[in-house]
Design a protein around this motif. Structure first.
Motif, PDB file in Angstrom:
ATOM      1  N   LYS A 144       0.828  -1.205   0.000  1.00  0.00           N
ATOM      2  CA  LYS A 144       0.000   0.000   0.000  1.00  0.00           C
ATOM      3  C   LYS A 144       0.863   1.255   0.000  1.00  0.00           C
ATOM      4  N   PHE A 145       2.004   1.216   0.687  1.00  0.00           N
ATOM      5  CA  PHE A 145       2.883   2.379   0.746  1.00  0.00           C
ATOM      6  C   PHE A 145       3.612   2.594  -0.571  1.00  0.00           C
ATOM      7  N   ARG A 146       3.953   1.533  -1.249  1.00  0.00           N
ATOM      8  CA  ARG A 146       4.769   1.615  -2.461  1.00  0.00           C
ATOM      9  C   ARG A 146       3.945   1.849  -3.723  1.00  0.00           C
ATOM     10  N   ASN A 147       2.689   1.483  -3.680  1.00  0.00           N
ATOM     11  CA  ASN A 147       1.841   1.519  -4.863  1.00  0.00           C
ATOM     12  C   ASN A 147       1.354   2.945  -5.147  1.00  0.00           C
ATOM     13  N   ILE A 148       1.698   3.478  -6.305  1.00  0.00           N
ATOM     14  CA  ILE A 148       1.174   4.781  -6.716  1.00  0.00           C
ATOM     15  C   ILE A 148       0.108   4.513  -7.766  1.00  0.00           C
ATOM     16  N   ASP A 149      -1.146   4.670  -7.368  1.00  0.00           N
ATOM     17  CA  ASP A 149      -2.252   4.426  -8.276  1.00  0.00           C
ATOM     18  C   ASP A 149      -3.031   5.720  -8.500  1.00  0.00           C
ATOM     19  N   THR A 150      -4.096   5.628  -9.263  1.00  0.00           N
ATOM     20  CA  THR A 150      -4.899   6.799  -9.608  1.00  0.00           C
ATOM     21  C   THR A 150      -5.475   7.466  -8.368  1.00  0.00           C
ATOM     22  N   LEU A 151      -5.949   6.670  -7.417  1.00  0.00           N
ATOM     23  CA  LEU A 151      -6.514   7.247  -6.203  1.00  0.00           C
ATOM     24  C   LEU A 151      -5.484   8.071  -5.447  1.00  0.00           C
ATOM     25  N   ARG A 152      -4.281   7.575  -5.348  1.00  0.00           N
ATOM     26  CA  ARG A 152      -3.236   8.298  -4.618  1.00  0.00           C
ATOM     27  C   ARG A 152      -2.933   9.639  -5.292  1.00  0.00           C
ATOM     28  N   ILE A 153      -2.952   9.663  -6.602  1.00  0.00           N
ATOM     29  CA  ILE A 153      -2.730  10.921  -7.326  1.00  0.00           C
ATOM     30  C   ILE A 153      -3.882  11.887  -7.044  1.00  0.00           C
ATOM     31  N   TYR A 154      -5.115  11.376  -7.030  1.00  0.00           N
ATOM     32  CA  TYR A 154      -6.261  12.225  -6.705  1.00  0.00           C
ATOM     33  C   TYR A 154      -6.201  12.716  -5.263  1.00  0.00           C
ATOM     34  N   TYR A 155      -5.750  11.889  -4.344  1.00  0.00           N
ATOM     35  CA  TYR A 155      -5.582  12.340  -2.955  1.00  0.00           C
ATOM     36  C   TYR A 155      -4.586  13.498  -2.883  1.00  0.00           C
ATOM     37  N   PHE A 156      -3.508  13.393  -3.646  1.00  0.00           N
ATOM     38  CA  PHE A 156      -2.504  14.452  -3.659  1.00  0.00           C
ATOM     39  C   PHE A 156      -3.100  15.752  -4.208  1.00  0.00           C
ATOM     40  N   ILE A 157      -3.845  15.643  -5.297  1.00  0.00           N
ATOM     41  CA  ILE A 157      -4.472  16.828  -5.890  1.00  0.00           C
ATOM     42  C   ILE A 157      -5.493  17.438  -4.923  1.00  0.00           C
ATOM     43  N   LEU A 158      -6.299  16.605  -4.297  1.00  0.00           N
ATOM     44  CA  LEU A 158      -7.290  17.095  -3.333  1.00  0.00           C
ATOM     45  C   LEU A 158      -6.619  17.731  -2.121  1.00  0.00           C
ATOM     46  N   PHE A 159      -5.500  17.155  -1.681  1.00  0.00           N
ATOM     47  CA  PHE A 159      -4.750  17.763  -0.592  1.00  0.00           C
ATOM     48  C   PHE A 159      -4.269  19.157  -0.976  1.00  0.00           C
ATOM     49  N   LEU A 160      -3.672  19.282  -2.170  1.00  0.00           N
ATOM     50  CA  LEU A 160      -3.163  20.580  -2.609  1.00  0.00           C
ATOM     51  C   LEU A 160      -4.281  21.609  -2.743  1.00  0.00           C
ATOM     52  N   ILE A 161      -5.402  21.213  -3.319  1.00  0.00           N
ATOM     53  CA  ILE A 161      -6.528  22.138  -3.489  1.00  0.00           C
ATOM     54  C   ILE A 161      -7.080  22.574  -2.138  1.00  0.00           C
ATOM     55  N   SER A 162      -7.309  21.621  -1.244  1.00  0.00           N
ATOM     56  CA  SER A 162      -7.888  21.963   0.058  1.00  0.00           C
ATOM     57  C   SER A 162      -6.918  22.793   0.894  1.00  0.00           C
ATOM     58  N   PHE A 163      -5.642  22.474   0.832  1.00  0.00           N
ATOM     59  CA  PHE A 163      -4.656  23.269   1.568  1.00  0.00           C
ATOM     60  C   PHE A 163      -4.591  24.685   0.993  1.00  0.00           C
ATOM     61  N   GLY A 164      -4.567  24.785  -0.330  1.00  0.00           N
ATOM     62  CA  GLY A 164      -4.508  26.099  -0.970  1.00  0.00           C
ATOM     63  C   GLY A 164      -5.726  26.946  -0.655  1.00  0.00           C
ATOM     64  N   LEU A 165      -6.915  26.353  -0.746  1.00  0.00           N
ATOM     65  CA  LEU A 165      -8.135  27.098  -0.438  1.00  0.00           C
ATOM     66  C   LEU A 165      -8.198  27.513   1.032  1.00  0.00           C
ATOM     67  N   THR A 166      -7.714  26.660   1.908  1.00  0.00           N
ATOM     68  CA  THR A 166      -7.687  26.998   3.331  1.00  0.00           C
ATOM     69  C   THR A 166      -6.781  28.195   3.582  1.00  0.00           C
ATOM     70  N   GLU A 167      -5.602  28.184   2.984  1.00  0.00           N
ATOM     71  CA  GLU A 167      -4.675  29.295   3.191  1.00  0.00           C
ATOM     72  C   GLU A 167      -5.169  30.585   2.541  1.00  0.00           C
ATOM     73  N   ILE A 168      -5.779  30.483   1.366  1.00  0.00           N
ATOM     74  CA  ILE A 168      -6.370  31.673   0.746  1.00  0.00           C
ATOM     75  C   ILE A 168      -7.480  32.220   1.638  1.00  0.00           C
ATOM     76  N   GLY A 169      -8.278  31.328   2.185  1.00  0.00           N
ATOM     77  CA  GLY A 169      -9.343  31.746   3.095  1.00  0.00           C
ATOM     78  C   GLY A 169      -8.814  32.430   4.333  1.00  0.00           C
ATOM     79  N   ARG A 170      -7.757  31.887   4.890  1.00  0.00           N
ATOM     80  CA  ARG A 170      -7.182  32.481   6.106  1.00  0.00           C
ATOM     81  C   ARG A 170      -6.481  33.799   5.828  1.00  0.00           C
TER      82      ARG A 170
END
Length: 143
Positions: free
Chosen positions: A13-39
């Motif tokens: 699970k740690f080594r496998n880079i699949d589509t879901l993991r890429i989407y998690y990364f994108i969602l993390f970046l978007i949510s972090f960015g929106l949070t900081e813009i909001g703050r």
């Protein structure tokens, strides 16, 4: 010892880079960015102009922060649906517990809006997570 097995994750699970993991990364970046813009932009604008936004500006750090932390955790762990739900509950409970404990810490401020923000953020993250897992296109294949 049983509680540790609740969150057990295989080495693959740690080594496998699949589509879901890429989407998690994108969602993390978007949510972090929106949070900081909001703050940094939204909150001062609301405070300076004395708008009533029903507490969104007050709780944006918690509501966006919990989403960012959940998807960052998913990026690392790449959880199954069952483990993912447990992690969402664990992260959300941790945020709420920290908010409650803050009233006893020096300089800490307890705010119900942060608890509501955490619950709303956890629900949003749950919905997005479950949408990915109900869509067979993104399901990870069991080996």
């Amino acid at each position: 010892m049983r509680s540790l097995k609740t969150f057990s994750i295989g080495k693959n699970k740690f080594r496998n880079i699949d589509t879901l993991r890429i989407y998690y990364f994108i969602l993390f970046l978007i949510s972090f960015g929106l949070t900081e813009i909001g703050r940094l932009l939204y909150r001062p604008f609301i405070y300076d102009n004395h708008f009533n936004d029903w507490g969104i500006a007050d709780s944006i750090g918690n509501s966006g922060g919990i989403i960012a932390q959940i998807f960052f955790g998913f990026l690392i762990v790449n959880p199954s649906k069952k483990v993912g739900i447990k992690l969402i509950v664990l992260f959300s409970a941790g945020y709420i517990l920290y908010e409650i404990v803050q009233q006893f810490l020096p300089g800490g401020v307890f705010d119900w809006k942060d608890i509501y923000g955490t619950l709303i953020g956890g629900i949003i993250a749950s919905i997005v997570f479950l949408l990915f897992h109900f869509n067979s296109k993104y399901k990870t294949k069991k080996k």
